[in-house]
Design a protein around this motif. Structure first.
Motif, mmCIF file in Angstrom:
data_model
loop_
_atom_site.group_PDB
_atom_site.id
_atom_site.type_symbol
_atom_site.label_atom_id
_atom_site.label_comp_id
_atom_site.label_asym_id
_atom_site.label_seq_id
_atom_site.Cartn_x
_atom_site.Cartn_y
_atom_site.Cartn_z
ATOM 1 N N ALA C 350 11.858 41.283 86.733
ATOM 2 C CA ALA C 350 12.488 42.562 86.364
ATOM 3 C C ALA C 350 13.929 42.350 85.942
ATOM 4 C CB ALA C 350 12.413 43.541 87.526
ATOM 5 N N GLY C 351 14.649 41.473 86.669
ATOM 6 C CA GLY C 351 16.038 41.205 86.318
ATOM 7 C C GLY C 351 16.159 40.540 84.964
ATOM 8 N N ALA C 352 15.230 39.599 84.664
ATOM 9 C CA ALA C 352 15.277 38.938 83.365
ATOM 10 C C ALA C 352 14.990 39.943 82.259
ATOM 11 C CB ALA C 352 14.260 37.800 83.335
ATOM 12 N N PHE C 353 14.044 40.848 82.503
ATOM 13 C CA PHE C 353 13.749 41.881 81.515
ATOM 14 C C PHE C 353 14.961 42.760 81.274
ATOM 15 C CE2 PHE C 353 11.159 44.437 78.996
ATOM 16 C CZ PHE C 353 11.338 45.756 79.332
ATOM 17 N N ALA C 354 15.672 43.122 82.373
ATOM 18 C CA ALA C 354 16.864 43.961 82.219
ATOM 19 C C ALA C 354 17.937 43.239 81.424
ATOM 20 C CB ALA C 354 17.398 44.366 83.584
ATOM 21 N N SER C 355 18.137 41.931 81.678
ATOM 22 C CA SER C 355 19.165 41.211 80.909
ATOM 23 C C SER C 355 18.763 41.101 79.458
ATOM 24 C CB SER C 355 19.434 39.826 81.453
ATOM 25 O OG SER C 355 18.825 39.632 82.649
ATOM 26 N N LEU C 356 17.462 40.979 79.199
ATOM 27 C CA LEU C 356 17.001 40.945 77.813
ATOM 28 C C LEU C 356 17.324 42.254 77.114
ATOM 29 C CD1 LEU C 356 15.441 38.894 76.157
ATOM 30 C CD2 LEU C 356 13.397 40.216 76.564
ATOM 31 N N MET C 357 17.105 43.366 77.828
ATOM 32 C CA MET C 357 17.404 44.664 77.251
ATOM 33 C C MET C 357 18.902 44.816 76.997
ATOM 34 S SD MET C 357 14.851 46.783 76.844
ATOM 35 C CE MET C 357 13.796 45.567 76.176
ATOM 36 N N ILE C 358 19.720 44.328 77.930
ATOM 37 C CA ILE C 358 21.170 44.424 77.736
ATOM 38 C C ILE C 358 21.565 43.631 76.503
ATOM 39 C CG2 ILE C 358 23.412 43.913 78.713
ATOM 40 C CD1 ILE C 358 22.307 44.048 81.397
ATOM 41 N N ASP C 359 20.998 42.418 76.395
ATOM 42 C CA ASP C 359 21.358 41.573 75.271
ATOM 43 C C ASP C 359 20.995 42.233 73.957
ATOM 44 O OD1 ASP C 359 20.237 38.772 73.629
ATOM 45 O OD2 ASP C 359 22.280 38.951 74.355
ATOM 46 N N ARG C 360 19.781 42.822 73.907
ATOM 47 C CA ARG C 360 19.359 43.486 72.675
ATOM 48 C C ARG C 360 20.245 44.666 72.348
ATOM 49 N NH1 ARG C 360 13.453 45.305 72.191
ATOM 50 N NH2 ARG C 360 14.677 46.823 71.043
ATOM 51 N N SER C 361 20.628 45.443 73.380
ATOM 52 C CA SER C 361 21.406 46.640 73.073
ATOM 53 C C SER C 361 22.822 46.276 72.682
ATOM 54 C CB SER C 361 21.416 47.581 74.267
ATOM 55 O OG SER C 361 22.381 47.166 75.185
ATOM 56 N N LEU C 362 23.342 45.168 73.230
ATOM 57 C CA LEU C 362 24.693 44.777 72.845
ATOM 58 C C LEU C 362 24.753 44.328 71.404
ATOM 59 C CD1 LEU C 362 26.102 42.921 75.925
ATOM 60 C CD2 LEU C 362 26.910 45.013 74.924
ATOM 61 N N ARG C 363 23.600 43.879 70.880
ATOM 62 C CA ARG C 363 23.633 43.442 69.488
ATOM 63 C C ARG C 363 23.530 44.595 68.513
ATOM 64 N NH1 ARG C 363 23.128 37.950 69.567
ATOM 65 N NH2 ARG C 363 22.256 37.190 71.514
ATOM 66 N N ARG C 364 23.211 45.771 69.053
ATOM 67 C CA ARG C 364 23.125 46.926 68.157
ATOM 68 C C ARG C 364 24.517 47.366 67.768
ATOM 69 N NH1 ARG C 364 20.402 51.870 70.218
ATOM 70 N NH2 ARG C 364 20.719 50.994 72.272
ATOM 71 N N LYS C 365 24.636 47.927 66.575
ATOM 72 C CA LYS C 365 25.971 48.269 66.077
ATOM 73 C C LYS C 365 26.633 49.353 66.897
ATOM 74 C CE LYS C 365 26.777 46.039 62.151
ATOM 75 N NZ LYS C 365 25.845 45.418 61.525
ATOM 76 N N ALA C 366 25.845 50.209 67.549
ATOM 77 C CA ALA C 366 26.438 51.375 68.220
ATOM 78 C C ALA C 366 27.376 50.973 69.330
ATOM 79 C CB ALA C 366 25.326 52.266 68.757
ATOM 80 N N TYR C 367 27.106 49.834 69.956
ATOM 81 C CA TYR C 367 27.933 49.464 71.093
ATOM 82 C C TYR C 367 28.981 48.440 70.761
ATOM 83 C CZ TYR C 367 25.365 51.916 74.637
ATOM 84 O OH TYR C 367 24.835 52.886 75.423
ATOM 85 N N ALA C 368 29.007 47.988 69.514
ATOM 86 C CA ALA C 368 29.900 46.876 69.185
ATOM 87 C C ALA C 368 31.358 47.308 69.141
ATOM 88 C CB ALA C 368 29.501 46.283 67.852
#
Lengths: 174, 100, 368
Positions: C350-368
């Motif tokens: 579950a923790g690895a899945f959460a970090s994967l989600m964080i990584d993906r969302s950080l690459r989105r332009k909205a959070y950059a």
């Protein structure tokens, strides 16, 4: 005049003073702080009555979450001085008079009973043990399962309602 | 020991102070806080009776009242904020658009 | 209710208060030396040998500083706000067990001031109360920036309280009791809860970092942001009290983490010499504080909107998933004791899945 009675009288004086302070304070932030004192005093009463779980729940939810929410709204709205509107001139004295009548009558009705069958049964050591809390938990999930689940749906609905009510309409200028 | 009646009397006093708050204050937030105090006074009565009759029912009902009060405060404060946005005042004497 | 009970409580309370206040003073020294070493410089080393008298010098300076009160500040609340911030941070240490109970004469003395059966719930309550000091400090300064800083700080704290509560639930589930002494006793023989539920410990650590407004979650109160947030208008001894409250919270939060997940006062030979209990707690707290200061020296601050998004959208669902996994694992472990090791496996997934989600969302332009 046992120590418990003295403790009860002192704490109830604090609770009533805080309640009256909340009532008459002109600044809403001070009213909120008096109410926090009132809630904390009632939590101490719950501890004296041998209900530590309800006491901690009261402090966490009432004094720790609800009143913080009130403080946020009071500070954000910033409405401290209200211009006096049209009030009925006799409303305040009538309300205070009726409230005093209600208070005197209810306190008399409660205290004038036969004192022999009015003793509080002191919570024993067992009330503070883990079994009392386990019984509370078991009862929450067996006898009171339906209210428990309905309360969880109620909290979800309240969350959604609060978000919907304060959402800006699409295209509305701020 | 403290007789049960003293706790009920205290609950009655807090309840009437809350009711008085609803009647004489004009700030919507203070009215709301007085309502919370009334709920609190009722909770105290519930827990006292739970002790007298040695039942856990009173405590469970008090717990539910606390949860429902939390939900009610969330929605009520959202309503007050929404009203403030349109009328720029939280004086309940001015919320009379639906009057007769 | 005899006088020996009162005497025992008073002595324990005094010892704990003096230990915490002394600990706070030397924590400032520890932090400044460590930060300096991380930044390749020396840190305070002039006031006394190794700079050990630096906290005393700081205290003397702050006492003699002039205290300014803003003109239109709400004086009573302005005066009380530092006290309202300091008191919960000291009270919360009342339920932490510092060692196993020992025999003194003919009474058994527990090494915690209040060994109540709702200990973990007490921690939760005091964490909720701790918000007041900050929001009132911001409001009473009559300064828009201070009020905004105070409201932001308070919003951050109440957002992370949910995750904190769920992380406490994980410890309650594993320890089968809300009593902190029982939770520590359940970690005997090296079965620390951090081995069974590492992601739970990590979530608790992150949530407590955000609760005490500590780096990397200290945007609302850092000196370079928003003109120092809620304690902008405070100077002199009142500022010292805020400072004290923050460091006390660090110590206490490390103590809570050590108790709930790292075995508390347990260690070799702690049953034969019960007074070794506080020594083990001290060692664990020092190591956890080292990690906190290390994080401060190394990572940048998280921006406020990302911080709130992290708390609500990442940590809260992860904490819920961790609670579910722990509960299912404990039930399965009653059938077969080796099933308890399903808990770390699934929570790491579950923790690895959460970090994967964080990584993906950080690459989105909205959070950059």
């Amino acid at each position: 005049m046992s120590p418990e009675l003295i403790l009860f009288l002192v704490l109830s004086l604090v609770a009533i003073a805080a309640a009256i302070g909340m009532l008459i304070s002109p600044n809403p932030v001070y009213s909120a702080l008096f109410l926090v004192i009132n809630f904390s005093t009632v939590a101490v009463f719950y501890l004296i009555l041998g209900a530590p779980f309800i006491a901690m729940a009261q402090i966490t939810i009432y004094a720790g979450a609800i009143m913080v929410l009130f403080l946020f709204v009071i500070m954000l709205l910033g409405a401290e001085k209200l211009a006096p509107g049209k009030v009925l001139p006799y409303q305040k004295p009538l309300a205070i008079g009726l409230a005093i009548v209600l208070m005197v009558e209810s306190v008399y009705a409660v205290l004038a009973r036969n004192p022999s069958d009015a003793e509080i049964i002191v919570p024993t050591e067992a009330a503070n043990s883990i079994d009392a809390m386990r019984d509370l938990g078991i009862m929450l999930f067996s006898d009171y399962l339906l209210p428990f689940e309905v309360t969880s749906i109620l909290l979800l609905v309240a969350m959604i309602g609060a978000i919907v009510l304060t959402k800006r309409a699409k295209g509305e200028q701020e | 020991m403290v007789p049960q009646d003293y706790y009920i009397a205290l609950s009655a006093i807090l309840f009437t102070i809350g009711a008085l708050g609803v009647l004489i204050r004009r700030n919507a937030l203070i009215i709301f806080m007085s309502i919370e105090m009334m709920l609190n006074a009722a909770n105290l009565a519930f827990v006292t009776f739970a002790n007298t009759y040695q039942h856990l029912n009173g405590r469970i009902i008090a717990f539910f009242v606390i949860a429902v009060a939390a939900a009610e405060v969330a929605v009520g404060l959202a309503l007050i904020v929404a009203i403030f946005k349109s009328k720029h005042s939280i004086d309940v004497d001015q919320m009379s658009s639906l009057k007769g | 209710m005899d006088w020996t009970l009162w005497l025992e409580l008073v002595i324990k309370a005094l010892v704990l208060i003096f230990a915490l206040l002394g600990g706070f003073a030397y924590l400032t020294w520890y932090e400044r030396r460590l930060l300096a070493r991380f930044q390749s410089r020396l840190g305070p080393n002039r006031a006394g040998p190794f700079g050990l008298l630096q906290p005393i010098a700081d205290a003397v300076k702050l006492i003699f500083k002039e205290e300014l009160t803003p003109a239109k500040a709400y004086k009573l609340v302005f005066f009380l706000a530092p006290i309202m911030t300091l008191v919960p941070s000291v009270i919360i240490a009342a339920v932490i067990p510092w060692g196993p109970p020992f025999q003194l004469g003919d009474r058994i003395v527990t090494q915690s001031i209040a060994d109540i059966n709702v200990g973990v719930l007490f921690l939760m309550s005091i964490a909720s109360i701790a918000v007041y000091g900050i929001v009132l400090a911001g409001w009473s300064s009559n300064n828009k920036y201070a009020m905004l800083g105070g409201l932001r700080s308070a919003a951050q704290m109440i957002s992370y309280e949910l995750t904190l509560g769920l992380a406490f639930v994980v410890a309650i589930l594993l320890g089968n009791s809300m009593n902190l002494t029982d939770i520590v006793e359940a970690q005997r023989d090296g079965r620390w809860f951090v081995l069974v539920q590492p992601v739970g410990a990590l979530i608790l650590w992150i949530a407590t970092l955000a609760e005490v407004n500590r780096h990397p979650f200290d945007m609302p109160e850092a000196e370079q942001e928003l003109t120092a947030g809620y304690h902008t208008e405070y100077s002199g001894m009142k500022f010292a009290l805020f400072f004290m409250a923050e460091y006390q919270k660090m110590i206490v939060v490390s103590a809570i983490l050590a108790t709930l997940f790292f075995g508390g006062y347990l260690g070799p030979w702690v049953d034969r010499w019960p007074l070794l209990g506080p020594v083990y707690m001290f060692l664990k707290i020092v190591i956890l504080l080292f990690i906190m200061i290390w994080v401060r020296a190394t990572w940048p601050r998280i921006r406020y909107d990302r911080l709130m998004a992290f708390g609500w959208k990442v940590l809260l669902p992860l904490a819920l998933a961790v609670v579910m996994i722990t509960a299912v694992g404990i039930l399965l472990a009653e059938i077969n004791p080796w099933m308890i090791w399903l808990i770390p496996i699934f929570s790491l997934i579950a923790g690895a899945f959460a970090s994967l989600m964080i990584d993906r969302s950080l690459r989105r332009k909205a959070y950059a």
